[in-house]
Design a protein around this motif. Structure first.
Motif, PDB file in Angstrom:
ATOM      1  N   THR A  19       0.801  -1.315  -0.073  1.00  0.00           N
ATOM      2  CA  THR A  19       0.056   0.040  -0.137  1.00  0.00           C
ATOM      3  C   THR A  19       0.822   1.232  -0.053  1.00  0.00           C
ATOM      4  O   THR A  19       0.339   2.366   0.181  1.00  0.00           O
ATOM      5  N   THR A  20       2.141   1.076  -0.235  1.00  0.00           N
ATOM      6  CA  THR A  20       3.048   2.171  -0.306  1.00  0.00           C
ATOM      7  C   THR A  20       3.682   2.364  -1.798  1.00  0.00           C
ATOM      8  O   THR A  20       3.887   1.304  -2.247  1.00  0.00           O
ATOM      9  N   THR A  22       1.243   4.661  -2.195  1.00  0.00           N
ATOM     10  CA  THR A  22      -0.054   5.213  -2.015  1.00  0.00           C
ATOM     11  C   THR A  22      -0.874   3.855  -1.973  1.00  0.00           C
ATOM     12  O   THR A  22      -0.496   2.845  -2.409  1.00  0.00           O
ATOM     13  N   VAL A  23      -2.013   3.849  -1.497  1.00  0.00           N
ATOM     14  CA  VAL A  23      -2.993   2.896  -1.716  1.00  0.00           C
ATOM     15  C   VAL A  23      -3.388   2.971  -3.139  1.00  0.00           C
ATOM     16  O   VAL A  23      -4.216   3.764  -3.616  1.00  0.00           O
ATOM     17  N   SER A  24      -3.120   2.090  -3.907  1.00  0.00           N
ATOM     18  CA  SER A  24      -3.096   1.925  -5.559  1.00  0.00           C
ATOM     19  C   SER A  24      -3.082   0.643  -6.132  1.00  0.00           C
ATOM     20  O   SER A  24      -2.092  -0.306  -5.487  1.00  0.00           O
ATOM     21  N   LYS A  25      -3.737   0.082  -7.053  1.00  0.00           N
ATOM     22  CA  LYS A  25      -3.824  -1.267  -7.605  1.00  0.00           C
ATOM     23  C   LYS A  25      -2.727  -1.191  -8.488  1.00  0.00           C
ATOM     24  O   LYS A  25      -2.289  -2.011  -9.044  1.00  0.00           O
ATOM     25  N   ASN A  27       0.696  -0.466  -7.617  1.00  0.00           N
ATOM     26  CA  ASN A  27       2.099  -0.535  -6.893  1.00  0.00           C
ATOM     27  C   ASN A  27       2.542  -1.631  -7.443  1.00  0.00           C
ATOM     28  O   ASN A  27       1.863  -2.767  -7.538  1.00  0.00           O
ATOM     29  N   ASN A  41      -4.454  -4.816  -3.568  1.00  0.00           N
ATOM     30  CA  ASN A  41      -5.003  -4.067  -2.552  1.00  0.00           C
ATOM     31  C   ASN A  41      -6.578  -3.438  -3.008  1.00  0.00           C
ATOM     32  O   ASN A  41      -6.807  -3.805  -4.083  1.00  0.00           O
ATOM     33  N   ALA A  43      -8.172  -0.419  -3.476  1.00  0.00           N
ATOM     34  CA  ALA A  43      -8.457   0.745  -4.253  1.00  0.00           C
ATOM     35  C   ALA A  43      -9.465   0.516  -5.140  1.00  0.00           C
ATOM     36  O   ALA A  43      -9.389  -0.519  -5.965  1.00  0.00           O
TER      37      ALA A  43
END
Length: 116
Positions: A19-20, A22-25, A27, A41, A43
């Motif tokens: 999730t770093t 940012t919380v984003s699919k 990543n 995640n 998102a």
């Protein structure tokens, strides 16, 4: 008698999309196994939208094929976009009529290829 083709116990595993930053699919995921399952995640992904993320994996060579599919989430598809030495880019698409915020699971396996 049933027989299977593929990897045996110990060749696979599971990984969670970080999730770093940012919380984003989108990543990137680092997962050094020849097969397994990635939990993305949760998102949001808009209706009809696609997201790509990098799978960093030392088992993948540029001549390999990386197969993907979504496990248990009928509103999504998954496909491999590009393969290079050390990884691949995977794409997940929301094929539903609405925005979804689910922790989609993507199965993958590496089929070793050769150019000689």
């Amino acid at each position: 008698v049933r027989s299977a083709i593929g990897y045996g116990t110990g060749a696979g595993g599971t990984a969670n999309q970080p999730t770093t930053p940012t919380v984003s699919k989108s990543n990137p995921v680092t997962f050094n196994k020849p097969s397994g399952q990635i939990t993305m995640n949760n998102a949001a992904l808009a209706a009809g939208a696609s997201v790509e993320f990098s799978l960093n994996n030392g088992y993948i060579a540029a001549s390999d094929i990386v197969l993907t599919c979504v496990s248990g989430f009928p509103n999504y598809t998954a496909q491999t976009q590009r393969v290079a030495s050390g990884g691949a880019v995977l794409r997940v698409t929301n094929i539903s009529g609405g925005s979804l915020s689910e922790a989609v699971t993507v199965n993958f396996c590496v089929i070793k290829g050769a150019t000689a």
